[in-house]
Design an enzyme around this catalytic site. Structure first.
Site, PDB file in Angstrom:
ATOM      1  N   GLU A   1       5.459  -2.344   1.354  1.00 44.53           N
ATOM      2  CA  GLU A   1       5.281  -3.734   0.967  1.00 44.53           C
ATOM      3  C   GLU A   1       5.027  -3.829  -0.537  1.00 44.53           C
ATOM      4  O   GLU A   1       4.672  -4.893  -1.047  1.00 44.53           O
ATOM      5  CB  GLU A   1       4.163  -4.399   1.750  1.00 44.53           C
ATOM      6  CG  GLU A   1       2.791  -3.795   1.597  1.00 44.53           C
ATOM      7  CD  GLU A   1       1.747  -4.545   2.396  1.00 44.53           C
ATOM      8  OE1 GLU A   1       1.227  -5.540   1.865  1.00 44.53           O
ATOM      9  OE2 GLU A   1       1.458  -4.147   3.537  1.00 44.53           O
TER      10      GLU A   1
ATOM     11  N   CYS B   1       1.768  -3.998   6.535  1.00 49.39           N
ATOM     12  CA  CYS B   1       1.398  -2.608   6.829  1.00 49.39           C
ATOM     13  C   CYS B   1       2.088  -2.053   8.075  1.00 49.39           C
ATOM     14  O   CYS B   1       1.982  -0.858   8.358  1.00 49.39           O
ATOM     15  CB  CYS B   1      -0.118  -2.511   7.004  1.00 49.39           C
ATOM     16  SG  CYS B   1      -1.044  -3.025   5.545  1.00 49.39           S
TER      17      CYS B   1
ATOM     18  N   HIS C   1      -4.671   2.001  12.163  1.00 51.23           N
ATOM     19  CA  HIS C   1      -4.395   1.564  10.801  1.00 51.23           C
ATOM     20  C   HIS C   1      -5.729   1.177  10.174  1.00 51.23           C
ATOM     21  O   HIS C   1      -6.493   0.399  10.759  1.00 51.23           O
ATOM     22  CB  HIS C   1      -3.440   0.369  10.817  1.00 51.23           C
ATOM     23  CG  HIS C   1      -3.384  -0.383   9.526  1.00 51.23           C
ATOM     24  ND1 HIS C   1      -2.991   0.208   8.347  1.00 51.23           N
ATOM     25  CD2 HIS C   1      -3.696  -1.672   9.225  1.00 51.23           C
ATOM     26  CE1 HIS C   1      -3.035  -0.678   7.382  1.00 51.23           C
ATOM     27  NE2 HIS C   1      -3.471  -1.840   7.889  1.00 51.23           N
TER      28      HIS C   1
ATOM     29  N   SER D   1      -0.289  -7.495   8.609  1.00 54.34           N
ATOM     30  CA  SER D   1      -0.641  -8.903   8.467  1.00 54.34           C
ATOM     31  C   SER D   1       0.596  -9.775   8.456  1.00 54.34           C
ATOM     32  O   SER D   1       1.687  -9.351   8.098  1.00 54.34           O
ATOM     33  CB  SER D   1      -1.437  -9.112   7.182  1.00 54.34           C
ATOM     34  OG  SER D   1      -2.693  -8.467   7.256  1.00 54.34           O
TER      35      SER D   1
END
Length: 395
Positions: A82, A114, A236, A310
């Site tokens: 990202e 992510c 994560h 997200s």
């Protein structure tokens, strides 16, 4: 036929900021960083490092010393990030040249916060299932930036995880048991004209926990498995306390002894994350390496993997560890972390402000960077990379 992760490696820049130093400079109790969110250090990026150079360094660990036949069996490079360097050109195509791979290779970049590293891995599993004699190089590489003196400053970091996906894998086999979900949320985003991310921290944390709880319920309904089937849960980790908050939601489903075992392995999986910080797409897979290096696991164990990105996307799946899986970890993470150079807060702030824009012609060479692959300069909106050696050591 088993398909999975054959080998794995990790790279992070050779600079770090101690978060106790940062807390003191910002007038904050250090315990809020080291205990409250569970972070000790964060990797710092010199201007000569970006998502491409870090991916190349991690990828080279997997390819150096491999035979020509092995190199030629790589059919795809999947570059998950990202913090890519171009809105059009894939970061993967730079790796094709930097790692001396053949021209008949697909070079694709993937983005979904992510989560993209996990989707790249799933795509690779699918491809190798149909082409069992071929391999895929997956890299998850990112620079996490939130801004000086911002609320998210303590959760910055940088690094890259590289994985080779193949049939008959040496590290771990994929069990084809993924469950996933998506929802349009504004918990974290970075507009195209911004270098620093925008985050609603509490909302994002709540979304993460909800996605994990929902994914777990969906997983046990679909697979019939229960918490007792798993030796560890890997998460994560934007910051390490996130994993605890997620696991605490289901830990009462385990008996007393397994609760202790799962908690011990959760802590093992966060050791490297505490020292590196958030690396976005690679965070889950750095946690996996940390578990394998420090946890109580062995061949045949079932490992649950929870990925979150997200915006939002979540996925839960499992891996089964192979015999001699330790030999498939092609980096010495703790040794490399211990060898990093500690920066003062003033040095860190100086480097943060030097983060390059592709619109400015500039030389990026500096006294800090000791990495194999570096961004040497930007000229006419083009990034020019250099390597400390002319080619990989191919047998």
């Amino acid at each position: 036929m088993t398909v999975g992760i054959d080998e794995i490696s990790f790279f992070t820049p050779n600079l770090y900021l101690d978060l106790t130093d940062l807390a003191k400079a910002r007038g904050i109790d250090p315990n809020k960083f080291t205990i409250g969110i569970g972070q000790e250090k964060q990797s710092v990026v010199p201007p000569s490092q970006d998502s491409v150079t870090m991916a190349a360094s991690a990828g080279s660990m997997l390819l150096t010393g491999k035979s020509t036949d092995y190199i030629n069996s790589i059919s795809e490079i999947l570059f998950a990030s990202e913090s890519g360097i171009d809105n059009s050109k894939s970061g993967a195509v730079y790796l094709q040249t930097m790692l001396h791979l053949a021209k008949n290779v697909r070079t694709i970049e993937l983005k979904q916060a992510c989560y993209a590293g996990t989707f790249a891995l799933m795509t690779a599993f699918d491809y190798v299932s149909l082409h069992p004699n071929e391999r895929v190089l997956v890299v998850a590489t990112d620079v996490a930036r939130y801004g000086l003196k911002s609320a998210g400053e303590v959760t910055q970091g940088a690094g890259a995880v590289a994985m080779i996906v193949s049939s008959d894998p040496k590290l771990a086999g994929y069990n084809h048991d993924s469950v996933f979900q998506s929802q349009d949320l504004m918990d974290f985003w970075r507009p195209l004209d911004e270098t620093d991310a925008i985050v609603s921290g509490k909302f994002s944390q709540e979304a993460y926990e909800t996605f994990f709880a929902n994914a777990w319920q969906d997983y046990i309904r679909r697979t019939g498995r229960r918490i007792a089937d798993f030796k560890a849960f890997v998460f994560h980790l934007p910051f390490t306390k996130m994993g605890k908050k997620a696991l605490d939601q289901i830990i009462d489903q385990a008996d007393g002894q397994q609760q202790q075992n799962l908690e011990r392995n959760r802590l093992a999986g966060q050791i490297y994350g505490r020292q590196v910080g958030n690396i976005y797409t690679g965070s889950l897979y750095l946690s996996l390496i940390s578990l394998l290096d420090h946890g109580d696991v062995q061949a045949g164990d079932l490992i649950a993997m929870f990925s979150y990105g997200s915006g939002a996307e979540g996925e839960l799946y499992s891996l089964t560890l192979m015999e001699n899986y330790q030999q498939a970890i092609k980096s010495h993470v703790q040794k490399d972390l211990n060898a990093r150079q500690r920066l003062s807060v003033l040095e860190y702030e100086k480097l943060f402000k030097l983060f390059p824009k592709s619109s400015d012609d500039q030389s990026l060479m500096n006294e800090y960077d000791k990495s194999l692959f570096q961004l040497a300069e930007i000229k006419n909106h083009q990034r020019i990379y250099k390597a400390a050696v002319s080619k990989l050591l191919i047998k």
